[in-house]
Motif scaffolding. Structure first.
Motif, PDB file in Angstrom:
ATOM      1  N   TYR A  20      42.798  29.162  42.651  1.00  0.00           N
ATOM      2  CA  TYR A  20      42.802  30.483  43.480  1.00  0.00           C
ATOM      3  C   TYR A  20      44.376  30.921  43.863  1.00  0.00           C
ATOM      4  CZ  TYR A  20      38.052  29.603  45.196  1.00  0.00           C
ATOM      5  OH  TYR A  20      36.786  29.604  45.721  1.00  0.00           O
ATOM      6  N   GLY A  21      44.355  32.308  43.549  1.00  0.00           N
ATOM      7  CA  GLY A  21      45.849  32.740  43.822  1.00  0.00           C
ATOM      8  C   GLY A  21      45.596  33.828  44.717  1.00  0.00           C
ATOM      9  N   VAL A  22      46.826  34.210  45.285  1.00  0.00           N
ATOM     10  CA  VAL A  22      47.050  35.414  45.888  1.00  0.00           C
ATOM     11  C   VAL A  22      47.243  36.538  44.952  1.00  0.00           C
ATOM     12  CG1 VAL A  22      48.446  36.775  47.780  1.00  0.00           C
ATOM     13  CG2 VAL A  22      47.969  34.293  48.012  1.00  0.00           C
ATOM     14  N   GLY A  23      46.382  37.843  45.117  1.00  0.00           N
ATOM     15  CA  GLY A  23      46.496  38.761  44.236  1.00  0.00           C
ATOM     16  C   GLY A  23      47.498  39.962  44.712  1.00  0.00           C
ATOM     17  N   ILE A  24      48.297  40.223  43.798  1.00  0.00           N
ATOM     18  CA  ILE A  24      49.364  41.399  44.299  1.00  0.00           C
ATOM     19  C   ILE A  24      49.134  42.388  43.456  1.00  0.00           C
ATOM     20  CG2 ILE A  24      51.851  41.722  44.788  1.00  0.00           C
ATOM     21  CD1 ILE A  24      51.922  38.478  45.191  1.00  0.00           C
ATOM     22  N   ALA A  25      49.433  43.741  43.739  1.00  0.00           N
ATOM     23  CA  ALA A  25      49.640  44.674  42.602  1.00  0.00           C
ATOM     24  C   ALA A  25      50.478  44.381  41.430  1.00  0.00           C
ATOM     25  CB  ALA A  25      49.682  45.939  43.174  1.00  0.00           C
TER      26      ALA A  25
END
Length: 354
Positions: free
Chosen positions: A293-298
């Motif tokens: 899992y990763g933190v999604g960023i634009a």
């Protein structure tokens, strides 16, 4: 067949947060009354015809969750596994302060985070307080605390698995923290932080159902959340499978309780949250695939540079790994999976030459 229930089987449901049992309604696939059905009434008993009594006869069929989609065949050509990148590599934290890294967010005064509001243990509403809580919520608050010095300066917006990438692309949210697996394919559309959790795909079934492994799903009905990678493994391994795609994992819980599906498959971290709500369910079989899992960023663009935000998030991840916060979060929310495996080690991209 979807939408029905089997005669004589208890249908478990959630009413006001409590588990209840109700007798299932008659369906076409029920037991034949001549073969082990209900006993005949005594000859001298008095029967009442429902029509004479003015009682309408209805077919009681449980509706599928809103937006559910049923697939009974492989949806086109399955994409080959994309190994064209190192999916876990991310930008290294630097020594800049939040005003330098994320000036627009600091000026706004709050961090906007997209997440699920029905993923038990990760992000859900506490029935006692009505407040959002869970592992992902705690992580969002840690990031906000490092930016503002206040964990409460965060605004949460509810997203489905299917619309979380769109929310980043349209700048509706700063971050998506929603059990989002890091893949090369997704990295074409969004940027990821370093991994903050390593999940593994598993199968969830009713206790005593006979489903113990992936092969036991042959010819069965399985629930997944739309926009996730969970169904791909099923199509690749099984010849006959019916997949019910729904908007949220809470919908999958309701579907299996109403006997509309035989199993659920997704990451073990999500499944342990589902089993916590229903003791008749159990996680079965081996780990099928790793899901970091990763933190999604634009993705960063000339008009919207997000590199500073990636470094800011990775700075928080490095801190909670080092000071024990991550282990405390795991113990609070995910201890049902066993002892803490530790936070995944980061992989950082090489810095450009100066």
């Amino acid at each position: 067949m979807f939408g029905g229930a089997t005669r004589g089987r208890a249908v478990r449901g959630l009413v006001g947060g409590a588990l209840v049992a109700a007798l299932a309604v008659t369906s076409a696939c029920g037991v034949d009354d001549d073969e082990g059905g209900l006993p005949d009434a005594p000859a001298d008993s008095t029967s009442i015809d429902s029509a004479d009594a003015g009682i309408p006869e209805v077919d009681a069929v449980m509706p599928l969750p809103a937006g559910a989609v049923i697939s009974t065949g492989i949806p086109g050509e399955l994409p080959a596994e994309d190994d064209s990148c190192n999916p876990l590599a991310s930008l290294r934290p630097d020594d800049a302060d939040p005003e330098e890294r994320v000036p627009k967010i600091v000026e706004r005064g709050r961090l906007i985070v997209g997440l699920d509001q029905g993923s038990n243990l990760f992000s859900f509403r506490d029935p006692a307080t009505g407040e959002l809580t869970g592992f992902d919520v705690d992580l969002a608050r840690e990031i906000a605390d490092d930016i503002f010095g206040n964990p409460d300066q965060v605004e949460f917006r509810s997203l489905t698995s299917a619309n979380r990438i769109e929310a980043l692309e349209d700048n509706q949210v700063d971050l998506v923290i929603r059990s989002m697996s890091i893949t090369c394919e997704r990295r074409e559309q969004v940027t990821f932080s370093a991994p903050y959790y390593q999940a593994y795909q598993r199968v969830l079934a009713v206790r005593g159902s006979g489903i113990e492994d992936l092969e036991d799903l042959e010819g069965k009905r399985v629930c997944v959340a739309s926009g996730t990678t969970s169904a791909a493994r099923l199509w690749a391994e099984l010849d006959r499978i019916t997949v019910l795609s729904v908007n949220t994992w809470a919908d999958c819980l309701v579907a299996i309780q109403q006997n509309q599906v035989d199993a659920i498959t997704t990451d073990d971290a999500i499944l342990v949250g589902i089993t916590a709500q229903d003791p008749y369910l159990e996680i079965v079989g081996p780990q099928l695939a790793a899901e970091p899992y990763g933190v999604g960023i634009a993705k960063s663009t000339p008009s919207h540079n997000t590199d500073g935000l990636v470094r800011q998030v990775n700075s928080t991840l490095a801190r909670i790994r080092a000071d024990g916060t991550w282990n405390r979060m795991y113990s609070r929310w995910l201890s049902g999976l066993g002892s803490s495996p530790g936070m995944p080690a980061p992989t950082y991209l090489p810095e450009p030459q100066q």
